[in-house]
Design a protein around this motif. Structure first.
Motif, mmCIF file in Angstrom:
data_model
loop_
_atom_site.group_PDB
_atom_site.id
_atom_site.type_symbol
_atom_site.label_atom_id
_atom_site.label_comp_id
_atom_site.label_asym_id
_atom_site.label_seq_id
_atom_site.Cartn_x
_atom_site.Cartn_y
_atom_site.Cartn_z
ATOM 1 N N ARG A 1 1.507 -1.360 -3.348
ATOM 2 C CA ARG A 1 2.643 -1.986 -2.345
ATOM 3 C C ARG A 1 2.405 -1.463 -0.921
ATOM 4 O O ARG A 1 2.430 -2.035 -0.061
ATOM 5 C CB ARG A 1 3.807 -2.190 -3.040
ATOM 6 C CG ARG A 1 4.899 -2.790 -2.196
ATOM 7 C CD ARG A 1 6.259 -2.652 -2.984
ATOM 8 N NE ARG A 1 6.317 -3.861 -4.004
ATOM 9 C CZ ARG A 1 6.253 -3.246 -5.520
ATOM 10 N NH1 ARG A 1 6.608 -2.163 -5.694
ATOM 11 N NH2 ARG A 1 6.319 -4.375 -6.148
ATOM 12 N N LEU A 2 2.500 -0.194 -0.987
ATOM 13 C CA LEU A 2 2.392 0.655 0.116
ATOM 14 C C LEU A 2 1.265 0.318 1.150
ATOM 15 O O LEU A 2 1.338 -0.092 2.469
ATOM 16 C CB LEU A 2 2.647 1.944 0.106
ATOM 17 C CG LEU A 2 3.741 2.594 -0.378
ATOM 18 C CD1 LEU A 2 3.521 4.176 -0.622
ATOM 19 C CD2 LEU A 2 5.017 2.603 0.747
ATOM 20 N N ASP A 3 -0.029 0.034 0.452
ATOM 21 C CA ASP A 3 -1.026 -0.315 1.053
ATOM 22 C C ASP A 3 -1.166 -1.527 1.626
ATOM 23 O O ASP A 3 -1.444 -1.854 2.888
ATOM 24 C CB ASP A 3 -2.489 0.033 0.275
ATOM 25 C CG ASP A 3 -2.620 1.285 -0.151
ATOM 26 O OD1 ASP A 3 -2.305 2.427 0.796
ATOM 27 O OD2 ASP A 3 -3.321 1.743 -1.233
ATOM 28 N N ARG A 4 -0.517 -2.663 0.963
ATOM 29 C CA ARG A 4 -0.472 -4.044 1.380
ATOM 30 C C ARG A 4 0.473 -4.034 2.303
ATOM 31 O O ARG A 4 0.343 -4.840 3.236
ATOM 32 C CB ARG A 4 -0.215 -5.125 -0.007
ATOM 33 C CG ARG A 4 -1.425 -4.903 -0.976
ATOM 34 C CD ARG A 4 -2.712 -5.316 -0.578
ATOM 35 N NE ARG A 4 -3.611 -5.270 -1.373
ATOM 36 C CZ ARG A 4 -3.917 -6.015 -2.607
ATOM 37 N NH1 ARG A 4 -3.079 -7.225 -2.723
ATOM 38 N NH2 ARG A 4 -4.785 -5.992 -3.183
ATOM 39 N N ALA B 1 7.717 -13.414 4.861
ATOM 40 C CA ALA B 1 6.999 -14.418 3.906
ATOM 41 C C ALA B 1 5.595 -14.028 3.331
ATOM 42 O O ALA B 1 5.435 -13.934 2.086
ATOM 43 C CB ALA B 1 6.594 -15.727 4.626
ATOM 44 N N ARG B 2 4.728 -13.173 4.150
ATOM 45 C CA ARG B 2 3.668 -12.613 3.667
ATOM 46 C C ARG B 2 3.781 -11.496 2.880
ATOM 47 O O ARG B 2 3.204 -11.197 1.989
ATOM 48 C CB ARG B 2 2.941 -12.254 4.956
ATOM 49 C CG ARG B 2 1.999 -13.491 5.721
ATOM 50 C CD ARG B 2 1.246 -12.767 6.625
ATOM 51 N NE ARG B 2 1.906 -12.168 7.860
ATOM 52 C CZ ARG B 2 1.567 -11.584 8.709
ATOM 53 N NH1 ARG B 2 0.247 -10.957 8.734
ATOM 54 N NH2 ARG B 2 2.146 -11.004 9.666
ATOM 55 N N ALA B 3 5.021 -10.484 3.220
ATOM 56 C CA ALA B 3 5.453 -9.728 2.270
ATOM 57 C C ALA B 3 5.842 -10.231 0.907
ATOM 58 O O ALA B 3 5.381 -9.417 -0.052
ATOM 59 C CB ALA B 3 6.477 -8.710 2.716
ATOM 60 N N GLY B 4 6.450 -11.103 0.688
ATOM 61 C CA GLY B 4 6.852 -11.861 -0.235
ATOM 62 C C GLY B 4 5.666 -12.326 -0.992
ATOM 63 O O GLY B 4 5.661 -12.167 -2.504
ATOM 64 N N ALA B 5 4.909 -12.687 -0.475
ATOM 65 C CA ALA B 5 3.487 -13.188 -1.262
ATOM 66 C C ALA B 5 2.747 -12.048 -1.823
ATOM 67 O O ALA B 5 2.071 -12.096 -2.665
ATOM 68 C CB ALA B 5 2.498 -14.170 -0.255
ATOM 69 N N VAL B 6 2.880 -10.910 -0.871
ATOM 70 C CA VAL B 6 2.074 -9.800 -1.609
ATOM 71 C C VAL B 6 2.742 -9.163 -2.930
ATOM 72 O O VAL B 6 2.157 -8.828 -3.758
ATOM 73 C CB VAL B 6 2.064 -8.921 -0.585
ATOM 74 C CG1 VAL B 6 1.865 -7.453 -0.935
ATOM 75 C CG2 VAL B 6 1.174 -8.972 0.779
ATOM 76 N N GLY C 1 12.233 -4.109 1.978
ATOM 77 C CA GLY C 1 13.073 -4.976 1.264
ATOM 78 C C GLY C 1 13.941 -5.545 2.486
ATOM 79 O O GLY C 1 15.118 -5.016 2.643
ATOM 80 N N LEU C 2 13.576 -6.694 2.703
ATOM 81 C CA LEU C 2 14.475 -7.392 4.012
ATOM 82 C C LEU C 2 15.568 -7.969 3.280
ATOM 83 O O LEU C 2 15.764 -8.496 2.046
ATOM 84 C CB LEU C 2 13.533 -8.527 4.392
ATOM 85 C CG LEU C 2 12.252 -7.978 5.134
ATOM 86 C CD1 LEU C 2 11.617 -9.095 5.473
ATOM 87 C CD2 LEU C 2 12.565 -7.095 6.406
ATOM 88 N N PRO C 3 16.720 -8.272 4.274
ATOM 89 C CA PRO C 3 18.081 -8.786 3.800
ATOM 90 C C PRO C 3 17.844 -9.991 3.002
ATOM 91 O O PRO C 3 16.941 -10.911 3.484
ATOM 92 C CB PRO C 3 18.915 -8.737 4.976
ATOM 93 C CG PRO C 3 18.392 -7.670 5.843
ATOM 94 C CD PRO C 3 16.768 -7.974 5.606
ATOM 95 N N ALA C 4 18.545 -10.268 2.014
ATOM 96 C CA ALA C 4 18.262 -11.780 1.216
ATOM 97 C C ALA C 4 19.087 -12.866 1.947
ATOM 98 O O ALA C 4 18.762 -14.076 1.991
ATOM 99 C CB ALA C 4 18.736 -11.502 -0.127
ATOM 100 N N ASP C 5 20.302 -12.429 2.631
ATOM 101 C CA ASP C 5 20.976 -13.248 3.444
ATOM 102 C C ASP C 5 21.505 -12.723 4.739
ATOM 103 O O ASP C 5 21.266 -11.552 4.822
ATOM 104 C CB ASP C 5 22.088 -13.841 2.500
ATOM 105 C CG ASP C 5 22.940 -12.868 2.067
ATOM 106 O OD1 ASP C 5 23.735 -13.083 0.894
ATOM 107 O OD2 ASP C 5 22.748 -11.702 2.416
#
Length: 235
Positions: free
Chosen positions: A93-96, A138-143, A108-112
């Motif tokens: 996760r750190l690498d990606r 969005a890319r972080a979520g896909a990762v 961990g971006l805010p959910a709302d």
């Protein structure tokens, strides 16, 4: 857990020897379980050098902190698997996320609510796409989804690889290679009913191991056991 009067299990004896600083205990453990640990790390990290390094780190951690393993909470093999899985996922996760330009603290971006650097009511992005911070999110979520899928498959392989040989070969032939029970029974020289019984017991053990892993892993991700029977009913 061993009750009074019963002989200690291999895990308990080994843990006590590690606590006494017996290097032969570490060597015995490494010889027996390092291939499984390395295989799990390699499937998650897809980098053999990184997998070898992580394998050394996992066994070094147990050597320096033998008290971290409690035989009453499960097997040493399961404990090492949980530790390896957790550390490998964290490293991946750190690498990606670093490749995406997202700091670990900001992963961990805010959910709302608005993002810290975003205005409350942003105007459309000039090219019609998403602002950079939204695209990174969005890319972080896909990762995260990709990492979860990789870690899930790797953990299932780890547990399957540690099953008794008859159960392991039956699951491999039937589930992973996609053969029917008739084909598996013929290849292994056993009856179709025996193949079904082995598959049922193997999946039960697999489900038990993965349920225990849910309680051990920090991220709470439990790989689902291979679903159902690939070639008809188990009955």
């Amino acid at each position: 857990m061993t009750t009074p009067g019963q002989p200690l299990s291999w895990d308990e004896r080994l843990q006590q020897r590690l606590a006494r600083g017996e290097e032969t205990a570490l060597g015995e453990l490494y010889d027996q379980l390092a291939p499984l640990v390395h295989g799990l790390a390699g499937r998650i990290l897809t980098d053999q050098a990184a997998a070898e390094q992580l394998t050394r780190e996992v066994f070094a951690h147990l050597w320096t902190h033998p008290e971290a393993f409690d035989p009453g909470e499960g097997s040493l093999r399961s404990w090492l698997g949980a530790l390896t899985h957790r550390r490998a996922v964290d490293r991946l996760r750190l690498d990606r996320t670093a490749a995406l330009g997202v700091s670990p603290a900001a992963h961990g971006l805010p959910a709302d609510g608005p993002l810290p650097d975003a205005p409350p009511a942003p105007r459309p992005w000039p090219d019609g796409g998403a602002p950079p911070h939204q695209d990174r999110s969005a890319r972080a979520g896909a990762v995260d989804e990709e990492i979860r899928a990789v870690a899930t498959a790797a953990r299932v392989h780890y547990v399957v690889d540690s099953l008794p040989h008859p159960l392991r070969e039956t699951i491999t032939e039937t589930y992973y290679d996609g053969r029917t029970y008739q084909e598996t029974a013929h290849r292994l020289g056993i009856s179709e009913q025996a193949a079904k019984q082995r598959m049922r017991l193997g999946l039960q053990l697999l489900a038990t191991e993965l349920t225990e892993a849910r309680d051990d892993d920090a991220d709470g991700a439990v790989p689902p056991a291979p679903g159902g029977s690939p070639a008809g009913s188990l009955s």
